[in-house]
Design an enzyme around this catalytic site. Structure first.
Site, short mmCIF file in Angstrom:
data_model
loop_
_atom_site.label_atom_id
_atom_site.label_comp_id
_atom_site.label_asym_id
_atom_site.label_seq_id
_atom_site.Cartn_x
_atom_site.Cartn_y
_atom_site.Cartn_z
N ALA A 24 -43.74 -56.08 60.16
CA ALA A 24 -44.66 -57.03 60.81
C ALA A 24 -44.12 -57.31 62.20
O ALA A 24 -42.92 -57.15 62.46
CB ALA A 24 -44.72 -58.31 59.99
N GLY A 77 -42.75 -55.06 56.49
CA GLY A 77 -44.20 -54.87 56.32
C GLY A 77 -44.60 -53.40 56.36
O GLY A 77 -45.62 -53.03 55.79
N GLU A 89 -44.03 -52.15 53.01
CA GLU A 89 -45.04 -52.79 52.16
C GLU A 89 -46.40 -52.10 52.27
O GLU A 89 -47.16 -52.05 51.31
CB GLU A 89 -45.12 -54.29 52.50
CG GLU A 89 -43.84 -55.03 52.10
CD GLU A 89 -43.74 -56.44 52.65
OE1 GLU A 89 -43.63 -56.59 53.88
OE2 GLU A 89 -43.80 -57.38 51.86
N GLU A 99 -36.24 -58.29 56.14
CA GLU A 99 -36.73 -59.66 56.34
C GLU A 99 -35.65 -60.72 56.19
O GLU A 99 -35.59 -61.67 56.97
CB GLU A 99 -37.88 -59.96 55.35
CG GLU A 99 -39.20 -59.33 55.71
CD GLU A 99 -39.41 -57.97 55.05
OE1 GLU A 99 -38.41 -57.31 54.68
OE2 GLU A 99 -40.58 -57.57 54.91
N1 CAA Z 1 -41.84 -56.18 65.61
C1 CAA Z 1 -42.01 -56.15 66.95
N2 CAA Z 1 -41.49 -55.21 67.73
C2 CAA Z 1 -40.75 -54.25 67.16
C3 CAA Z 1 -40.53 -54.21 65.78
C4 CAA Z 1 -41.12 -55.23 64.98
N3 CAA Z 1 -41.00 -55.25 63.65
N4 CAA Z 1 -39.74 -53.15 65.48
C5 CAA Z 1 -39.50 -52.54 66.65
N5 CAA Z 1 -40.10 -53.19 67.66
C6 CAA Z 1 -40.07 -52.87 69.08
C7 CAA Z 1 -38.71 -53.21 69.70
O1 CAA Z 1 -38.64 -54.59 70.01
C8 CAA Z 1 -38.71 -52.32 70.91
O2 CAA Z 1 -39.51 -52.92 71.90
P1 CAA Z 1 -39.01 -52.92 73.44
O3 CAA Z 1 -38.93 -51.45 73.82
O4 CAA Z 1 -40.10 -53.66 74.14
O5 CAA Z 1 -37.68 -53.58 73.45
C9 CAA Z 1 -39.44 -51.08 70.43
O6 CAA Z 1 -40.17 -51.48 69.25
C10 CAA Z 1 -38.51 -49.95 70.03
O7 CAA Z 1 -37.58 -50.48 69.09
P2 CAA Z 1 -35.99 -50.31 69.23
O8 CAA Z 1 -35.61 -50.17 70.66
O9 CAA Z 1 -35.36 -51.40 68.45
O10 CAA Z 1 -35.81 -48.90 68.50
P3 CAA Z 1 -34.48 -48.37 67.76
O11 CAA Z 1 -34.75 -46.93 67.46
O12 CAA Z 1 -33.26 -48.71 68.52
O13 CAA Z 1 -34.43 -49.18 66.39
C11 CAA Z 1 -35.38 -50.11 64.36
C12 CAA Z 1 -35.42 -48.96 65.41
C13 CAA Z 1 -34.07 -50.03 63.59
C14 CAA Z 1 -36.56 -49.89 63.43
C15 CAA Z 1 -35.47 -51.47 65.09
O14 CAA Z 1 -36.56 -51.44 65.99
C16 CAA Z 1 -35.68 -52.63 64.17
O15 CAA Z 1 -34.75 -53.09 63.53
N6 CAA Z 1 -36.94 -53.16 64.10
C17 CAA Z 1 -37.25 -54.32 63.29
C18 CAA Z 1 -37.34 -53.95 61.82
C19 CAA Z 1 -37.62 -55.19 61.01
O16 CAA Z 1 -36.84 -56.13 60.99
N7 CAA Z 1 -38.75 -55.18 60.29
C20 CAA Z 1 -39.15 -56.27 59.44
C21 CAA Z 1 -40.03 -57.23 60.19
S1 CAA Z 1 -40.36 -58.71 59.28
C22 CAA Z 1 -41.64 -58.31 58.23
O17 CAA Z 1 -42.06 -57.17 58.13
C23 CAA Z 1 -42.19 -59.48 57.48
C24 CAA Z 1 -43.16 -59.21 56.40
O18 CAA Z 1 -42.80 -58.72 55.33
C25 CAA Z 1 -44.54 -59.65 56.54
#
Ligand code: CAA
Length: 259
Positions: free
Chosen positions: A65, A110, A113, A133
């Protein structure tokens, strides 16, 4: 079908629905969830489509998400955001045709999911899945707390969710969370081969089979078997049943029309 964050392509009875926000690793914001629900409903109504494949553009399937959108939510807004995800994913889970997830890369939170709401999950050997999360101070909100244990068992689901760790496709397969892991460059070919095989079968029979199997999780055995008997009987009201069995007797390939 034109969307801002999704691409939908259709060919030979198979639709490919692709998340298309690659700069944000296809993170699910509200706009994408609303589009996903609309796309799911439209594909459900499209009689030419027999199977739907869900995948992501770029290096991610879906990285979760949208954290930027969630960051400042109130409790009530958080609840509404979760409900929006549930509604969108329900269109996949309840679609009257099989939905296959082709997990091409990160499927986190998400994103995983979404895959778990699909009927079948094939993943690239480069895919990484998990529920980060809890590392963000929340827990899965788009179905992960409910769907994971049904596939992997309570203990494995708890370990994955409580730890927030990311695991590789091979480990997720061992846990029962994926149907198959394939070499990255063969992912779409493998998924399309499976989709083609399903699309060649009687669509009404496949639809009712999906209903029976899905409901097996919530019905007791007696109710489930009653549903199975009713749906089995319904198949005999179709031209496809006559065609399928006649083709067997005549030693030829059946041609199903969905009637
Ligand atoms: N939300 C918003 N933006 C996201 C994102 C997310 N879940 N995941 C990645 N992005 C964005 C990053 O912020 C980045 O944006 P910028 O270039 O503007 O900085 C872009 O995507 C590329 O990401 P990274 O530079 O971080 O890429 P990476 O290859 O170094 O890392 C990754 C990849 C490990 C997937 C890392 O992006 C990451 O940890 N993302 C978040 C994963 C996460 O925590 N997901 C769970 C979200 S909570 C949820 O899903 C709740 C629910 O159940 C409803």
């Amino acid at each position: 079908m034109e969307f801002k964050n999704l691409i939908v392509d259709k060919k030979d009875g198979i639709a490919i629905l692709k998340f298309n926000r690659p700069k944000a690793l296809n993170a699910l914001n509200s706009e994408t969830l609303i589009e996903l629900k609309a796309a799911g409903e439209a594909l459900n109504a499209d009689k030419t489509i027999k199977v739907v494949v869900v995948t992501g553009e770029g290096k991610a399937f879906v990285a979760g998400a949208d954290i930027l959108e969630m960051k400042d939510l109130t409790a009530l807004e958080g609840m509404a955001f979760s409900a929006r995800g549930h509604e969108a994913f329900a269109t996949l889970e309840n679609m009257e045709k099989p939905v296959i997830a082709a997990v091409n890369g990160f499927a986190l939170g998400g994103g995983f999911e979404v895959a778990l709401a699909c009927d079948i999950i094939y993943a690239s050997d480069r895919a990484k899945v998990g529920f980060p999360e809890t590392t963000l101070g929340i827990h899965p909100g788009f179905g992960g707390t409910q769907r994971t244990a049904k596939l992997a068992g309570l203990a494995k689901a708890k370990e994955l969710i409580f730890s927030g760790k990311t695991i590789g496709a091979a480990e997720a397969y061992e846990m029962g969370l994926l149907n198959k892991v394939v070499p990255d460059d063969q992912l779409m070919a493998s998924v399309m081969a499976l989709a083609g095989k399903i699309a060649a079968n009687g669509p009404f029979a496949v639809r009712l089979a999906k209903e029976c199997v899905n409901k097996s999780l919530s019905l007791d055995n007696k109710e489930g078997l009653a549903l199975e008997a009713k749906d089995f009987g319904l198949c005999f009201a179709t031209k496809d049943q006559k065609e399928g069995m006649t083709a067997f007797v005549e030693k030829r390939k059946a041609t199903f029309t969905g009637e």
